[in-house]
Design a protein around this motif. Structure first.
Motif, PDB file in Angstrom:
ATOM      1  N   GLU A 137       0.811  -1.213   0.000  1.00  0.00           N
ATOM      2  CA  GLU A 137       0.000   0.000   0.000  1.00  0.00           C
ATOM      3  C   GLU A 137       0.844   1.262   0.000  1.00  0.00           C
ATOM      4  N   VAL A 138       1.994   1.224   0.649  1.00  0.00           N
ATOM      5  CA  VAL A 138       2.856   2.401   0.734  1.00  0.00           C
ATOM      6  C   VAL A 138       3.847   2.440  -0.419  1.00  0.00           C
ATOM      7  N   GLU A 139       4.430   1.294  -0.760  1.00  0.00           N
ATOM      8  CA  GLU A 139       5.440   1.216  -1.812  1.00  0.00           C
ATOM      9  C   GLU A 139       4.897   0.450  -3.016  1.00  0.00           C
ATOM     10  N   SER A 140       3.790   0.890  -3.521  1.00  0.00           N
ATOM     11  CA  SER A 140       3.189   0.223  -4.674  1.00  0.00           C
ATOM     12  C   SER A 140       3.994   0.510  -5.933  1.00  0.00           C
ATOM     13  N   VAL A 141       4.050  -0.476  -6.824  1.00  0.00           N
ATOM     14  CA  VAL A 141       4.789  -0.348  -8.078  1.00  0.00           C
ATOM     15  C   VAL A 141       3.917  -0.842  -9.227  1.00  0.00           C
ATOM     16  N   ILE A 142       4.263  -0.394 -10.421  1.00  0.00           N
ATOM     17  CA  ILE A 142       3.557  -0.848 -11.621  1.00  0.00           C
ATOM     18  C   ILE A 142       4.174  -2.139 -12.142  1.00  0.00           C
ATOM     19  N   VAL A 143       5.510  -2.192 -12.117  1.00  0.00           N
ATOM     20  CA  VAL A 143       6.241  -3.369 -12.578  1.00  0.00           C
ATOM     21  C   VAL A 143       6.936  -4.002 -11.380  1.00  0.00           C
ATOM     22  N   GLY A 144       6.855  -5.334 -11.278  1.00  0.00           N
ATOM     23  CA  GLY A 144       7.542  -6.018 -10.196  1.00  0.00           C
ATOM     24  C   GLY A 144       6.588  -6.805  -9.317  1.00  0.00           C
ATOM     25  N   PRO A 145       7.119  -7.467  -8.271  1.00  0.00           N
ATOM     26  CA  PRO A 145       6.292  -8.281  -7.369  1.00  0.00           C
ATOM     27  C   PRO A 145       5.216  -7.453  -6.687  1.00  0.00           C
ATOM     28  N   LYS A 146       4.086  -8.102  -6.428  1.00  0.00           N
ATOM     29  CA  LYS A 146       2.934  -7.418  -5.832  1.00  0.00           C
ATOM     30  C   LYS A 146       2.557  -8.048  -4.490  1.00  0.00           C
ATOM     31  N   GLU A 147       3.515  -8.267  -3.622  1.00  0.00           N
ATOM     32  CA  GLU A 147       3.205  -8.783  -2.302  1.00  0.00           C
ATOM     33  C   GLU A 147       3.979  -7.999  -1.263  1.00  0.00           C
ATOM     34  N   ALA A 148       3.362  -7.886  -0.083  1.00  0.00           N
ATOM     35  CA  ALA A 148       3.943  -7.097   1.003  1.00  0.00           C
ATOM     36  C   ALA A 148       3.936  -7.912   2.285  1.00  0.00           C
ATOM     37  N   PHE A 149       4.732  -7.468   3.248  1.00  0.00           N
ATOM     38  CA  PHE A 149       4.770  -8.120   4.544  1.00  0.00           C
ATOM     39  C   PHE A 149       3.423  -7.992   5.257  1.00  0.00           C
ATOM     40  N   PRO A 240       9.152  -7.542   0.568  1.00  0.00           N
ATOM     41  CA  PRO A 240      10.141  -8.606   0.768  1.00  0.00           C
ATOM     42  C   PRO A 240      11.196  -8.658  -0.321  1.00  0.00           C
ATOM     43  N   ASP A 241      10.855  -8.270  -1.568  1.00  0.00           N
ATOM     44  CA  ASP A 241      11.863  -8.279  -2.623  1.00  0.00           C
ATOM     45  C   ASP A 241      12.947  -7.239  -2.361  1.00  0.00           C
ATOM     46  N   ARG A 242      12.558  -6.114  -1.792  1.00  0.00           N
ATOM     47  CA  ARG A 242      13.549  -5.091  -1.464  1.00  0.00           C
ATOM     48  C   ARG A 242      14.430  -5.531  -0.292  1.00  0.00           C
ATOM     49  N   VAL A 243      13.833  -6.215   0.675  1.00  0.00           N
ATOM     50  CA  VAL A 243      14.606  -6.740   1.792  1.00  0.00           C
ATOM     51  C   VAL A 243      15.639  -7.752   1.296  1.00  0.00           C
ATOM     52  N   ALA A 244      15.231  -8.624   0.377  1.00  0.00           N
ATOM     53  CA  ALA A 244      16.164  -9.609  -0.177  1.00  0.00           C
ATOM     54  C   ALA A 244      17.331  -8.920  -0.880  1.00  0.00           C
ATOM     55  N   ASN A 245      17.058  -7.841  -1.571  1.00  0.00           N
ATOM     56  CA  ASN A 245      18.115  -7.099  -2.258  1.00  0.00           C
ATOM     57  C   ASN A 245      19.087  -6.484  -1.258  1.00  0.00           C
ATOM     58  N   PHE A 246      18.542  -5.899  -0.167  1.00  0.00           N
ATOM     59  CA  PHE A 246      19.410  -5.301   0.848  1.00  0.00           C
ATOM     60  C   PHE A 246      20.250  -6.359   1.557  1.00  0.00           C
ATOM     61  N   LEU A 247      19.668  -7.517   1.821  1.00  0.00           N
ATOM     62  CA  LEU A 247      20.432  -8.582   2.461  1.00  0.00           C
ATOM     63  C   LEU A 247      21.590  -9.040   1.586  1.00  0.00           C
ATOM     64  N   PHE A 273      15.492   7.954  -1.546  1.00  0.00           N
ATOM     65  CA  PHE A 273      14.975   8.444  -2.824  1.00  0.00           C
ATOM     66  C   PHE A 273      15.034   7.364  -3.908  1.00  0.00           C
ATOM     67  N   SER A 274      15.379   6.161  -3.493  1.00  0.00           N
ATOM     68  CA  SER A 274      15.440   5.039  -4.415  1.00  0.00           C
ATOM     69  C   SER A 274      14.184   4.196  -4.261  1.00  0.00           C
ATOM     70  N   SER A 275      13.578   3.851  -5.366  1.00  0.00           N
ATOM     71  CA  SER A 275      12.385   3.004  -5.360  1.00  0.00           C
ATOM     72  C   SER A 275      12.747   1.615  -5.879  1.00  0.00           C
ATOM     73  N   SER A 276      12.026   0.617  -5.389  1.00  0.00           N
ATOM     74  CA  SER A 276      12.271  -0.745  -5.887  1.00  0.00           C
ATOM     75  C   SER A 276      11.979  -0.841  -7.379  1.00  0.00           C
ATOM     76  N   GLU A 277      11.143   0.055  -7.884  1.00  0.00           N
ATOM     77  CA  GLU A 277      10.812   0.063  -9.306  1.00  0.00           C
ATOM     78  C   GLU A 277      11.988   0.506 -10.164  1.00  0.00           C
ATOM     79  N   PHE A 289      14.458   9.101 -13.379  1.00  0.00           N
ATOM     80  CA  PHE A 289      13.425   9.184 -12.348  1.00  0.00           C
ATOM     81  C   PHE A 289      14.034   9.469 -10.977  1.00  0.00           C
ATOM     82  N   ARG A 290      15.182   8.851 -10.685  1.00  0.00           N
ATOM     83  CA  ARG A 290      15.803   9.073  -9.374  1.00  0.00           C
ATOM     84  C   ARG A 290      16.301  10.505  -9.243  1.00  0.00           C
ATOM     85  N   LEU A 291      16.931  11.023 -10.301  1.00  0.00           N
ATOM     86  CA  LEU A 291      17.368  12.419 -10.267  1.00  0.00           C
ATOM     87  C   LEU A 291      16.182  13.366 -10.162  1.00  0.00           C
TER      88      LEU A 291
END
Length: 503
Positions: A137-149, A240-247, A273-277, A289-291
């Protein structure tokens, strides 16, 4: 001095009142004072007693599996029940503290009454009840996994382990809170994560002396380096996909039972300022987009202060044609620029807060309609100018581009001292305020890591995924500031140049 010493002694000796119990029967008598605690005899022919909290256990499991087994089998010892009952993780113990903790965690105990009978058989009977995994709900994306903790710690760990199926992924479980006894899991990848950062994280969590830990935000506020700063130094994510990337980068992850958010340490300011998208698009698009988000954050902070400074002190900087339009727009406005800005900023914050408290559909409608109605009415009533209305609206929209809501709140709040400085000293005041802000950012750290890294201290290797994102083929090493045990992410010899196929 005397009163100060007495106050500190009171703080040091603060703890929850505990009831000291020396026997199992005394423990049962104490627990039976609660209406939802049950301690009953199985049957006249059965020498065993069952004790549990009805609000914590799976009662269907007890009546379907446990009771029929005890009635059908002629068993007289706890060891026999443990040997024949096909249930995992059963334990026989006489530790009264452990028995009490297990009962309060949703376990069932079986025991025999009698003198000097303190041993019990502990059987797990915790009901598996949690909401379904939903989209972020907070970090919604158009492309990528659609599941949250979700609020279940076991489910969250399952989602992470599916993405990192390694035995090197380690989980250290702690309990925090004198009253809540909240389970906290610290995750890291052995062989990659720095032991110093892991030990620091574990130490800070163990040092928490608070009675109630409800959410991961409690932990975040208590283990952060500078608790008085408006800038968040711990990243909060629900993906969870972002957590896996950070790990995999070598960071430390903290999960709290009952919280659908994970904490990431250490971190730098550019991660907010970085999004998982960004990693699901090609690198030029992601970099632009990041800039754009970084520029939008600066615009959100400085747009209205510059408006106040120029109209109050430096109107000669405005071109003559534009100055004529500004004068015409403020011709009937009776307030100075600072009062205009404060009125509009306060109105926007009211709309933003009220939209949060209302149901989703009503909140969206109210935000749009309220903004249009209030803005139009304010211009027609000559309370503010239409030019300022556009600037304030752009600043508000720019603050929404920040992916992390913690940093979005910070961007909104640090605008206030810039407004005051612009009113007092004009552009000089904005420059002085900016110098103080940069000085504060230079002093900040996250788990001891510089907050402005890789800009300060400058590390060219880490620039590949900070202000912009380079292709994955260029990200061969992990971030330098993490000081990981294994720095390589890609074997250079395996990268081959693309060549045309000979026909």
């Amino acid at each position: 001095m005397f009163f100060r010493k007495g106050k500190s002694k009171e703080k040091e000796n603060f703890s929850m009142p505990h009831t000291y119990i020396q026997s199992l029967s005394a423990l049962m008598n104490n627990l039976e004072t609660s209406a939802d605690f049950v301690s009953v005899e199985c049957l006249d022919s059965c020498p065993f007693y069952l004790a549990y909290y009805t609000t914590l256990v799976n009662q269907d499991f007890i009546h379907r599996d446990i009771l029929p087994f005890l009635v059908a089998k002629n068993l007289y010892k706890l060891e026999e029940i443990k040997r024949h009952l096909p249930i995992e993780n059963m334990l026989i113990t006489n530790n009264l503290k452990e028995i009490q903790e297990k009962l309060l965690s949703g376990f069932l105990i079986i025991y025999t009454k009698g003198k000097n009978q303190n041993s019990v058989l502990i059987i797990p009977s915790v009901p598996i009840e949690s909401r379904q995994v939903t989209i972020p709900e907070v970090e919604s994306v158009i492309v990528g996994p659609k599941e949250a903790f979700i609020e279940s710690l076991d489910t969250n760990l399952n989602m992470i382990r599916k993405r990192i199926p390694l035995i090197e992924l380690r989980v250290k479980e702690l309990k925090v809170g004198d009253i809540s006894k909240t389970k906290v899991a610290v995750l890291y990848i052995s062989g990659i994560a720095n032991d110093k950062y892991l030990d620091t994280t574990l130490q800070r969590i163990n040092d928490i002396k608070f009675d109630q830990i409800i959410d991961s935000s409690y932990i975040s506020q208590m283990i952060t380096d500078n608790q008085n700063s408006l800038f968040p130094q711990i990243l909060d994510t629900e993906r969870p996909d972002r957590v896996a990337n950070f790990l995999s980068e070598g960071k430390i992850v903290v999960l709290v039972d009952g919280s659908p958010h994970a904490l990431i340490v250490p971190i730098n300011i550019f991660e907010f300022f970085s999004s998982s998208e960004d990693y699901f698009f090609n690198w030029p698009t992601a970099s632009i987009f990041r800039l754009m988000r970084l520029v939008a954050a600066v615009l959100s902070i400085l747009a209205t202060p510059i408006y106040i400074a120029i109209l109050t002190y430096h109107y000669e900087m405005i071109p003559e044609e534009l100055l004529t339009l500004l004068v015409a727009s403020r011709n009937n406005v009776p307030f100075p620029p600072i009062i205009e800005v404060l009125i509009l900023e306060f109105a926007i914050e009211l709309l933003r807060e009220s939209a949060k408290r209302l149901p989703t559909k009503i909140g969206q409608t109210m935000g749009i309609v309220g903004g249009i109605v209030i803005g139009t009415a304010a211009v027609e009533a000559a309370i503010t100018s239409n030019v300022l209305l556009i600037i304030v609206a752009l600043a508000a929209l720019a603050s929404f581009t920040t992916p992390a809501f913690q940093m979005s709140n910070t961007v909104r709040l640090i605008r206030i001292p810039f407004l005051a400085s612009a009113q007092i000293l004009g552009l000089l005041g904005i420059s002085i305020c900016m110098a103080f802000l940069l000085g504060h950012l230079l002093q900040l750290s996250s788990l001891g890591c510089p907050y402005l890294e890789p800009v300060y201290p400058f590390r060219s290797q880490d620039m590949k995924d900070s202000l912009y994102r380079l292709p994955f083929q260029r990200q061969k090493t992990r971030p330098v500031f993490l000081r990981t045990k294994s720095s390589l992410r890609m074997i250079t010899n395996c990268i081959k140049e693309k060549s045309d196929i000979d026909e």
